[in-house]
Design an enzyme around this catalytic site. Sequence first.
Site, PDB file in Angstrom:
ATOM      1  N   ASP A 194       0.481  -1.211  -0.173  1.00 36.49           N
ATOM      2  CA  ASP A 194      -0.524   0.105  -0.164  1.00 36.49           C
ATOM      3  C   ASP A 194       0.531   0.836  -0.185  1.00 36.49           C
ATOM      4  OD1 ASP A 194       1.078  -0.511   2.849  1.00 36.49           O
ATOM      5  OD2 ASP A 194      -0.296   1.093   3.348  1.00 36.49           O
ATOM      6  N   GLU A 197       3.693   1.447   2.324  1.00 35.20           N
ATOM      7  CA  GLU A 197       4.537   0.535   2.843  1.00 35.20           C
ATOM      8  C   GLU A 197       4.532  -0.445   3.291  1.00 35.20           C
ATOM      9  OE1 GLU A 197       7.619   4.075   2.150  1.00 35.20           O
ATOM     10  OE2 GLU A 197       8.151   3.025   0.428  1.00 35.20           O
TER      11      GLU A 197
HETATM   12  C1  NOJ Z   1       8.544   3.588   6.748  1.00 31.03           C
HETATM   13  C2  NOJ Z   1       7.468   3.699   6.253  1.00 31.03           C
HETATM   14  O1  NOJ Z   1       7.581   3.942   4.670  1.00 31.03           O
HETATM   15  C3  NOJ Z   1       6.109   3.476   7.097  1.00 31.03           C
HETATM   16  O2  NOJ Z   1       5.452   4.304   6.225  1.00 31.03           O
HETATM   17  C4  NOJ Z   1       6.476   2.108   7.746  1.00 31.03           C
HETATM   18  O3  NOJ Z   1       5.972   2.282   8.259  1.00 31.03           O
HETATM   19  C5  NOJ Z   1       8.124   1.446   7.666  1.00 31.03           C
HETATM   20  N1  NOJ Z   1       8.807   2.550   6.638  1.00 31.03           N
HETATM   21  C6  NOJ Z   1       8.319   0.521   8.099  1.00 31.03           C
HETATM   22  O4  NOJ Z   1       7.469  -0.249   7.151  1.00 31.03           O
HETATM   23  C1  NOJ Z   2       6.372   7.138   4.637  1.00 32.35           C
HETATM   24  C2  NOJ Z   2       4.976   7.349   4.040  1.00 32.35           C
HETATM   25  O1  NOJ Z   2       4.134   5.869   4.814  1.00 32.35           O
HETATM   26  C3  NOJ Z   2       5.331   6.662   2.422  1.00 32.35           C
HETATM   27  O2  NOJ Z   2       3.741   7.146   2.383  1.00 32.35           O
HETATM   28  C4  NOJ Z   2       5.949   7.447   1.289  1.00 32.35           C
HETATM   29  O3  NOJ Z   2       5.640   7.356   0.006  1.00 32.35           O
HETATM   30  C5  NOJ Z   2       7.633   7.911   2.144  1.00 32.35           C
HETATM   31  N1  NOJ Z   2       7.382   7.764   3.586  1.00 32.35           N
HETATM   32  C6  NOJ Z   2       7.675   8.905   1.121  1.00 32.35           C
HETATM   33  O4  NOJ Z   2       7.523   9.966   2.259  1.00 32.35           O
END
Ligand code: NOJ
Ligand code: NOJ
Length: 435
Positions: A194, A197
């Site tokens: 999603d 991520e």
């Molecule tokens: C970094 C981000 O993409 C965030 O959305 C996510 O919760 C963590 N990684 C863990 O996957």
């Molecule tokens: C974490 C967020 O969850 C994700 O949606 C985003 O793409 C990355 N950070 C980078 O901003």
Amino acid sequence: MVGTFFTAILFAASAFASPSAGDWLSAESEIAIAHIVKNISPADASPGAVVAAQSRVSPNYYYHWVRDAGLVMDMVVDRYRNSKSPQERYILLGKLEEYLVFSEGLQNVRTIGGLGEPKFNVDGSAYNEPWGRPQNDGPALRALSFIHWAQVLISENHGDFVRQRLYDGKAASRSVIKRDLEFVSHHWRDSSFDLWEEVEGDHFYTRMVQRRALVEGASLALTLGDAGAAAWYTGQAQEIEKDLLHFWDEKRGYITVTRNRLAGVDYKNSLLDTAVILALLHGSLGDNFLRFSDYRVQATLEALQRSFAQIYPINQRAGVPGIAIGRYPEDLYGGSDFENGNPWPLCTLAIAEAYFRVAAEAGRSERAQFWIEQGDAMVSRVKYHAHANGSLSEQMDRHSGFMKSAEDLTWNYASVLSTQAARIKAVQSLRIKKK
Ligand code: NOJ
Ligand code: NOJ
């Protein structure tokens, strides 16, 4: 030149005493575009890389995310289209051209996740560490940013450039839009991670933006004489549309974020998520499909606010307007820890923008006025927690309200610009009589 033109804006920013939501949003929009320009092609990256933020530690966001970049560059196109300053247009056009070359490169890099690879090193090479991949909203959002630029180019009589570089209409395409649309139209049924991520499955967000890319892509294809492809994209978009209605959960009373979860975070029990509102903002076609005033969308907006009003201590303070909104109630991601999720400016602004869209749908009426006020309250909430100079980080601490996690998240500024555009439209429609 880029430096002086935009830094002047950043310095002038802090002068505002206590502006109204609307005034703050217009001032913030100038700050936003300046930050965006700074985060495209920074000095040590390849031209056209859009960093998610300049932050390199806790968290390290110094990468090009296909999703963030698509959303940001879409707003660059918007600004380019509307700007009256030749100097600004010149700078933005340069950034768009660089983004094109960089994106062409990315589509040709061998990655673990294929075309749905979510993020790249800023030199355009593949990021090969473990990550939640693929994330199939990326190609759709990238396509949308280029489709919108193509529309501007065509209207300015640069159709040749569009045919050569953006949409060549060839089966084995070498052009960015067509390659992404082929991927989206053949792979939208695939499960992927999603937008946050975290969860692998079928996502409302991903499918909403895929549908929009295919519909708008079909119309571009038709303009450029690729009728067969246009029919195929349209057909697939209709299939997606049917699928999207399955995310409405009658019992829970809102549109749920994910179906058929396969892996990843397993504590999202409510399936309530601001991603659903972002999906509508980024994926809506302005047609009759899930309008912002639709009862299902309204119910989702209400459920989100009710939930976040309870969860976050900063929402219990007296005298602060609006409600600080996060990603989803069970969120634990704090930027560099997994202790506590927090509200996010871009999620709070998403609710504001949704209200402005409801207002525009209502046209000239008292209801529209009401919805604009609701939107303004959410904008004021972001203003309340923002730095005095307009700088916005990824999160706002749920206890203290202070900015937290990645500073100057580029996506935040895209959401400022789209919220501002929606507010302008809403205010304009107040003045227009509905037929
Ligand atoms: C970094 C981000 O993409 C965030 O959305 C996510 O919760 C963590 N990684 C863990 O996957
Ligand atoms: C974490 C967020 O969850 C994700 O949606 C985003 O793409 C990355 N950070 C980078 O901003």
